[in-house]
Enzyme design. Structure first.
Site, short mmCIF file in Angstrom:
data_model
loop_
_atom_site.label_atom_id
_atom_site.label_comp_id
_atom_site.label_asym_id
_atom_site.label_seq_id
_atom_site.Cartn_x
_atom_site.Cartn_y
_atom_site.Cartn_z
N ASN A 113 0.82 -1.22 0.00
CA ASN A 113 0.00 0.00 0.00
C ASN A 113 0.85 1.27 0.00
O ASN A 113 0.36 2.35 0.33
CB ASN A 113 -1.00 -0.02 1.17
N HIS B 192 -7.54 6.56 9.71
CA HIS B 192 -6.39 5.84 9.12
C HIS B 192 -6.87 5.05 7.90
O HIS B 192 -7.22 3.87 8.01
CB HIS B 192 -5.80 4.91 10.18
N GLN C 165 -5.65 4.11 18.28
CA GLN C 165 -6.60 3.90 17.20
C GLN C 165 -7.58 2.82 17.58
O GLN C 165 -7.13 1.73 17.93
CB GLN C 165 -5.85 3.54 15.91
N ARG D 296 3.26 7.43 11.43
CA ARG D 296 2.68 7.00 12.70
C ARG D 296 2.55 8.22 13.60
O ARG D 296 3.47 9.03 13.72
CB ARG D 296 3.54 5.94 13.40
P1 NAD Z 1 10.26 1.55 3.98
O1 NAD Z 1 10.77 0.46 4.83
O2 NAD Z 1 10.28 1.39 2.50
O3 NAD Z 1 11.04 2.92 4.31
C1 NAD Z 1 11.36 3.33 5.59
C2 NAD Z 1 12.49 4.32 5.46
O4 NAD Z 1 12.70 4.90 6.75
C3 NAD Z 1 13.82 3.70 5.03
O5 NAD Z 1 14.32 4.40 3.91
C4 NAD Z 1 14.70 3.88 6.26
O6 NAD Z 1 16.06 4.09 5.92
C5 NAD Z 1 14.08 5.11 6.89
N1 NAD Z 1 14.40 5.30 8.31
C6 NAD Z 1 14.56 4.35 9.27
N2 NAD Z 1 14.85 4.93 10.45
C7 NAD Z 1 14.86 6.27 10.23
C8 NAD Z 1 15.10 7.38 11.07
N3 NAD Z 1 15.39 7.24 12.36
N4 NAD Z 1 15.04 8.61 10.52
C9 NAD Z 1 14.77 8.77 9.21
N5 NAD Z 1 14.53 7.74 8.36
C10 NAD Z 1 14.58 6.50 8.87
O7 NAD Z 1 8.77 1.82 4.50
P2 NAD Z 1 7.56 2.49 3.75
O8 NAD Z 1 6.78 1.45 3.01
O9 NAD Z 1 8.03 3.69 3.02
O10 NAD Z 1 6.68 2.90 5.01
C11 NAD Z 1 7.14 3.88 5.93
C12 NAD Z 1 6.22 3.97 7.13
O11 NAD Z 1 4.95 4.43 6.70
C13 NAD Z 1 5.95 2.61 7.80
O12 NAD Z 1 6.91 2.32 8.80
C14 NAD Z 1 4.58 2.80 8.40
O13 NAD Z 1 4.68 3.21 9.74
C15 NAD Z 1 3.96 3.91 7.58
N6 NAD Z 1 2.83 3.43 6.76
C16 NAD Z 1 1.61 4.04 6.92
C17 NAD Z 1 0.54 3.60 6.19
C18 NAD Z 1 -0.81 4.26 6.30
O14 NAD Z 1 -1.81 3.64 5.94
N7 NAD Z 1 -0.89 5.48 6.78
C19 NAD Z 1 0.67 2.51 5.30
C20 NAD Z 1 1.94 1.97 5.13
C21 NAD Z 1 3.00 2.41 5.88
#
Ligand code: NAD
Length: 384
Positions: free
Chosen positions: A147, A333, A314, A285
């Site tokens: 997603n 959400h 949530q 988050r």
């Molecule tokens: P991903 O694993 O592709 O990317 C995460 C990125 O965060 C990586 O590039 C990593 O290097 C970076 N990162 C890790 N620690 C960090 C820090 N301390 N400071 C800065 N960057 C840091 O994940 P994604 O698919 O892009 O998803 C990211 C986040 O989005 C998920 O962890 C989730 O919490 C959230 N998410 C929300 C929804 C929603 O419905 N709102 C859906 C999917 C994911």
């Protein structure tokens, strides 16, 4: 035979199935990095159907029954008397979605001695105590990329909604008015603004790519830097820390995972260092921001707007301050659970379960914790 407890959001109030607006969803051939979409041996649903609510059961009811497993599906997830907690003692598998998270805390792990697999239908497994999962050797997995684009699209929408003052203008229409000056007194163009993302992973990078044609100046911070050719292609400025990014832009969008380093990252101090009238969007988050500090920054005008779809807890209580704070364009959400996204993460959940029951390895990019350690995507995004 295994017992699986699935925690899903309640059915639509008008009943299930809903009346669908469209007859299907487009066929996507692969994810933007070329990796394949989920590859279960079969699916028992039509893509575009509502799968994420209790009656949808992620399209997996037949799969569990045909294979002789026990499946319990509930939305009753909070408190010691909840159905979720009552079913935990003999559960081997728990599946839940971040939109309606079954918080698997240390205490709940203690009540679930047979738990071996905690599956997130979607992305983001911070509702599971990952330290405890490692200590107990419980596998945690999710459907990486399923997603990500859904969330990136929602993010771009919310950035535009804030900057262009969409929500109050829409309200004037509903209320029968035509108050142009009131609509535009805080409406701007995004063009020319400095826009930054925190974390340029799958979602953050997709947001950068989608914003590039808007004629904005792009910035990002991530603990892992993008390849030089990607930076050049996006014409994006890299910042070595979040402080540098926050003071250099007009719009910040958060896409980092919730871990100790990002917990309450946007506190009073960081918010105070931003340009007056900045916009903050958070579809990652909620706890990466300090709830009280966000409200105060909106009230003082330090933030011109806050949007996103993530809350804590949530569902949030009806008097949660983010429901009524000024200049917000919040949604529940929902960004990652469009009907399009549901088809992908439901198929991905089935792929993981098929591998699990067959004793085959789970795709590495789906893994967060395995064998007592962070693994796959978990090793990159959660292990710092
Ligand atoms: P991903 O694993 O592709 O990317 C995460 C990125 O965060 C990586 O590039 C990593 O290097 C970076 N990162 C890790 N620690 C960090 C820090 N301390 N400071 C800065 N960057 C840091 O994940 P994604 O698919 O892009 O998803 C990211 C986040 O989005 C998920 O962890 C989730 O919490 C959230 N998410 C929300 C929804 C929603 O419905 N709102 C859906 C999917 C994911």
């Amino acid at each position: 035979m295994a017992k699986c407890v699935m925690v899903l959001y309640p059915d639509p109030i008008d009943g299930y199935p809903p009346r669908y607006a469209r007859d299907g969803i487009p066929v996507i051939k692969c994810y933007p990095d070329g990796s394949s979409l989920p590859t279960p041996s079969a699916i028992d649903f039509k893509p575009g159907e509502m799968l994420g609510c209790v009656s949808g059961a992620l399209g997996l009811r037949k799969f569990f029954e045909d294979n002789g497993h026990e499946l319990v599906v509930t939305s009753d997830k909070d408190g010691p008397d909840s159905e979720f907690e009552r079913e935990l003692p003999d559960a081997e598998i728990v599946i839940s979605q971040p939109f309606w998270p079954a918080y698997i805390t240390r205490e709940r792990f203690a009540k679930a001695p047979r738990l071996r697999l905690a599956l997130t239908a979607g992305i983001g497994s911070d509702h599971v105590d990952l330290d405890e999962a490692r200590a107990r050797g419980v596998t945690v997995a999710e459907e990486t990329y399923s997603n990500s684009i859904s969330v990136a699209e929602h993010t771009v929408m919310q950035i535009l909604a804030l900057v262009r003052n969409f929500v109050p203008s829409h309200r004037w229409v509903i209320d029968g008015g035509w108050n142009i000056a009131d609509c535009v007194e805080c409406a701007y163009d995004l063009e020319g603004m400095d826009v930054g993302v925190i974390a340029a992973g799958r979602i953050g990078r997709a947001v950068l790519e989608r914003l590039r044609p808007f004629g904005v100046h792009l910035h990002y911070f991530d603990v892992h830097r993008l390849p030089a050719d990607v930076e050049k292609d996006l014409n994006v400025v890299y910042h070595r820390d979040v402080e540098s990014l926050a003071r250099s832009v007009d719009v910040v969008s958060i896409h980092s995972p919730l871990i100790a380093q990002t917990h309450h990252m946007f506190d009073e101090k960081l918010l105070g260092s931003m340009r007056r009238g900045s916009y903050l969007v958070n579809t990652a988050r909620a706890e990466q921001t300090d709830q009280r500090a966000i409200v105060a920054a909106l009230q003082s005008g330090q933030l011109a707007g806050y949007a996103g779809d993530v809350w804590y807890p949530q569902p949030p209580p009806s008097d949660h301050p983010w429901r009524s704070m000024p200049n917000n364009a919040m949604t529940p959400h929902v960004s990652g659970t469009t009907l399009s996204a549901q088809a992908r993460y439901a198929a991905g959940t089935r792929e993981i379960l098929e591998d699990w029951f067959a004793g085959k390895p789970i795709r590495s990019e789906y893994l967060i914790v395995e064998g007592g350690r962070f693994a796959g995507t978990g090793a990159k995004s959660y292990a710092h």
